[in-house]
Design a protein around this motif. Structure first.
Motif, PDB file in Angstrom:
ATOM      1  N   SER A   1      -7.081   5.592  -4.488  1.00  0.00           N
ATOM      2  CA  SER A   1      -8.001   4.631  -3.890  1.00  0.00           C
ATOM      3  C   SER A   1      -9.411   5.189  -4.042  1.00  0.00           C
ATOM      4  O   SER A   1      -9.612   6.273  -4.599  1.00  0.00           O
ATOM      5  CB  SER A   1      -7.677   4.427  -2.404  1.00  0.00           C
ATOM      6  OG  SER A   1      -8.176   5.509  -1.630  1.00  0.00           O
TER       7      SER A   1
ATOM      8  N   ARG B   1      -7.299   1.565   2.020  1.00  0.00           N
ATOM      9  CA  ARG B   1      -6.304   0.764   1.318  1.00  0.00           C
ATOM     10  C   ARG B   1      -6.027  -0.569   2.004  1.00  0.00           C
ATOM     11  O   ARG B   1      -5.593  -1.519   1.368  1.00  0.00           O
ATOM     12  CB  ARG B   1      -5.021   1.565   1.139  1.00  0.00           C
ATOM     13  CG  ARG B   1      -5.186   2.697   0.121  1.00  0.00           C
ATOM     14  CD  ARG B   1      -3.987   3.621   0.102  1.00  0.00           C
ATOM     15  NE  ARG B   1      -4.176   4.723  -0.820  1.00  0.00           N
ATOM     16  CZ  ARG B   1      -3.791   4.720  -2.095  1.00  0.00           C
ATOM     17  NH1 ARG B   1      -3.175   3.660  -2.599  1.00  0.00           N
ATOM     18  NH2 ARG B   1      -4.003   5.768  -2.865  1.00  0.00           N
TER      19      ARG B   1
ATOM     20  N   MET C   1       0.818  -1.202   0.000  1.00  0.00           N
ATOM     21  CA  MET C   1       0.000   0.000   0.000  1.00  0.00           C
ATOM     22  C   MET C   1       0.854   1.255   0.000  1.00  0.00           C
ATOM     23  O   MET C   1       0.562   2.210  -0.713  1.00  0.00           O
ATOM     24  CB  MET C   1      -0.904  -0.026   1.238  1.00  0.00           C
ATOM     25  CG  MET C   1      -1.806   1.159   1.374  1.00  0.00           C
ATOM     26  SD  MET C   1      -1.436   2.394   2.652  1.00  0.00           S
ATOM     27  CE  MET C   1      -0.755   1.551   4.003  1.00  0.00           C
TER      28      MET C   1
END
Length: 179
Positions: free
Chosen positions: A133, A156, A123
């Motif tokens: 995102s 995320r 991430m």
């Protein structure tokens, strides 16, 4: 060729796992998670749901976080795989996220922790590369690094479940690393 070989084809593949090359003869139906755990003895990634829904099996394949329970090993021939065991490197000590999880007590039973940490590493790379995102401000220019505030971190990491509910500590551990 035996009847079994006719029914279950296999191929020789080479994977670089945690920096070490491995050449293996693999059944085409074998998933990466089983290969890591059973053939290479790397038991950090866990088999939680075996359906790609919990994230306990998350590893990095060529730097991308993926659910290893869904990945056919033969499809990853030539890939670089990093598991929780390989994040710290050879004797370099724990990865900063591993240290932050320990410092923040961001785990309870620990079952999901390897997947949570591998997912957080992936991430961080995604955000740095400018991948948006669902909650990223649409005004952020495409391809620019995305600032990771609490809503971004939560979104995320939403594919990784923690049955013990350590989510607040997990977010804090990630925040500690990005500051």
């Amino acid at each position: 060729m035996t009847r079994e070989n006719q029914l279950s084809p296999a191929s020789e593949i080479t994977l670089r796992v945690n920096g070490k090359p491995h050449t293996l003869h693999v059944d085409h139906r074998r998933v990466l998670l089983d290969l890591l755990r059973e053939d290479l003895g790397l038991t950090g990634a866990k088999k939680g749901c075996d359906h790609g829904q919990c994230g306990a099996c998350t590893v990095l394949a060529d730097g991308r976080r993926l659910n290893s329970c869904l990945l056919l090993a033969v499809a990853l021939d030539g890939s670089e795989i990093t598991t929780i065991e390989g994040l710290g490197g050879d004797g370099e000590g724990p990865h900063p996220l591993q240290r932050a999880f320990l410092d923040r007590d961001a785990f309870q039973c620990g079952y999901c922790t390897p997947g949570q940490i591998c997912s957080a590493v992936g991430m961080l790379a995604e955000a740095a590369a400018g991948h948006p995102s669902h909650v990223t401000d649409p005004a952020v220019p495409s391809g620019r690094p995305v600032a990771l505030d609490r809503p971004e971190i939560r979104e995320r990491l939403s594919g990784n479940l923690c049955r013990c509910g350590a989510y607040p500590r997990i977010v804090e551990a990630v925040e500690d690393v990005i500051r």
